[in-house]
Design a protein around this motif. Structure first.
Motif, PDB file in Angstrom:
ATOM      1  N   CYS A 137       0.861  -1.183   0.000  1.00 62.09           N
ATOM      2  CA  CYS A 137       0.000   0.000   0.000  1.00 62.09           C
ATOM      3  C   CYS A 137       0.896   1.230   0.000  1.00 62.09           C
ATOM      4  O   CYS A 137       1.598   1.483   0.984  1.00 62.09           O
ATOM      5  N   TRP A 171      -6.158   7.142   1.440  1.00 62.01           N
ATOM      6  CA  TRP A 171      -5.794   5.952   0.653  1.00 62.01           C
ATOM      7  C   TRP A 171      -6.932   4.935   0.686  1.00 62.01           C
ATOM      8  O   TRP A 171      -7.294   4.353  -0.353  1.00 62.01           O
ATOM      9  N   ASN A 202      -8.837   3.197  -2.399  1.00 61.93           N
ATOM     10  CA  ASN A 202      -8.398   1.838  -2.726  1.00 61.93           C
ATOM     11  C   ASN A 202      -9.043   0.727  -1.911  1.00 61.93           C
ATOM     12  O   ASN A 202      -8.794  -0.443  -2.168  1.00 61.93           O
ATOM     13  N   ILE A 212      -7.098  -1.551   4.091  1.00 59.96           N
ATOM     14  CA  ILE A 212      -5.722  -2.033   4.107  1.00 59.96           C
ATOM     15  C   ILE A 212      -5.765  -3.563   4.155  1.00 59.96           C
ATOM     16  O   ILE A 212      -6.357  -4.132   5.068  1.00 59.96           O
ATOM     17  N   VAL A 260       2.633  -1.119   4.515  1.00 63.70           N
ATOM     18  CA  VAL A 260       2.161   0.237   4.244  1.00 63.70           C
ATOM     19  C   VAL A 260       3.385   1.127   4.092  1.00 63.70           C
ATOM     20  O   VAL A 260       4.152   1.310   5.044  1.00 63.70           O
ATOM     21  N   GLU A 280      -0.370   2.648  -6.341  1.00 64.09           N
ATOM     22  CA  GLU A 280      -0.746   2.771  -4.934  1.00 64.09           C
ATOM     23  C   GLU A 280      -1.215   1.447  -4.350  1.00 64.09           C
ATOM     24  O   GLU A 280      -1.031   1.185  -3.156  1.00 64.09           O
ATOM     25  N   ALA A 281      -1.852   0.631  -5.168  1.00 61.43           N
ATOM     26  CA  ALA A 281      -2.406  -0.640  -4.693  1.00 61.43           C
ATOM     27  C   ALA A 281      -2.246  -1.692  -5.780  1.00 61.43           C
ATOM     28  O   ALA A 281      -2.061  -1.375  -6.953  1.00 61.43           O
TER      29      ALA A 281
END
Length: 272
Positions: free
Chosen positions: A124, A148, A152, A155, A161, A246-247
């Protein structure tokens, strides 16, 4: 058998010139594939490329304390001995490296005790590069994590992260440590952020593209003390976070496995 006898035997059994050039050709192909990002022929379904997330370690690599923490001495050389061998001296917390729980706790897990399942993790990427460019003392805040998540989703369990502050581009300059004579200045994780991650998610690690999980001006290592004693680990000096999404990326963490270690240099790659 004496050392001289052994070396003479090795010389007599050297591979032929033809084999040597064949081996060189294979090595060249491997080196070519070993660039920052490439697509291997066999890659697990769901990923299309591989990215190296590791800085090359060398004698002048920046360090938290400002002194060299890596050196090497050649013990054998090819011209004389027909093989090369170096002896290394290295501080565990040098280059792209792991912070094991033991680093900031009395009896936490050492680096060799980190569960192998935690070394393959959903990545992440928390991008704070814009605010870091305006303020080197910026931190990843709980609000950054919430932003975030809004974009997305939650988590993922076992996630790493990672803070993407843009600091990786400064690694070959004094700006990476950014010491003004009194304190260092670079971004890191806010202590309330890691408390949030520890309490509200099942993330197993955090990572930064700077020298410390704490921002540079920290005088108390609050983030280290809030995160590592929970049994989770950290990664410092990660490279190329600006080159992955980002993901959706899987991070493969090649942590060292020396008994009782508080951390150590690691080779880390991303499956994108």
């Amino acid at each position: 058998m004496c050392d001289i006898c052994i070396m003479n035997k090795i010389k007599k059994e050297m591979i032929s010139r033809r084999s040597f050039f064949k081996a060189s050709a294979i090595t060249g192909a491997i080196v070519t594939m070993g660039s920052i990002g490439f697509t291997p022929n066999a890659l697990a379904k769901g990923h299309s490329s591989v990215m190296d997330m590791t800085h090359t370690l060398h004698e002048n690599f920046p360090t938290y304390f400002g002194e060299p923490q890596f050196s090497k001495k050649q013990i054998y050389n090819y011209a004389e001995h027909y093989f090369n061998l170096f002896e290394y001296q290295v501080n565990e917390h040098t280059g792209t490296h792991i912070d094991a729980p033991l680093h900031f706790s009395e009896d936490g897990s050492s680096v060799d005790e980190i569960s192998v399942e935690n070394l393959v993790a959903p990545l992440c990427v928390i991008n704070i590069s814009e605010k870091a460019s305006n303020n080197p003392d910026s931190q990843v805040t709980p609000e950054d994590i919430s932003t975030w998540i809004s974009s997305n989703g939650s988590i993922p369990d076992n996630a790493c992260v990672a803070m993407q502050s843009g600091w990786s581009s400064k690694v070959n300059s004094d700006s990476f440590r950014n010491f003004d004579g009194e304190a260092q200045h670079y971004p890191g994780f806010h202590v309330e952020t890691v408390k949030m991650l520890a309490e509200e998610t099942k993330a197993s690690s955090i990572a930064v593209d700077t020298l410390s999980l704490d921002h540079g001006i920290s005088a108390d290592f609050a983030t280290h003390y809030a995160w590592l004693p929970t049994g989770r680990f950290g990664i410092e000096c990660l490279a190329n976070l600006d080159k992955v999404p980002e993901a959706g990326t899987t991070l493969v963490i090649g942590a060292p496995k020396h008994k009782g270690g508080t951390g150590g240099p690691a080779r880390i790659i991303a499956l994108v």
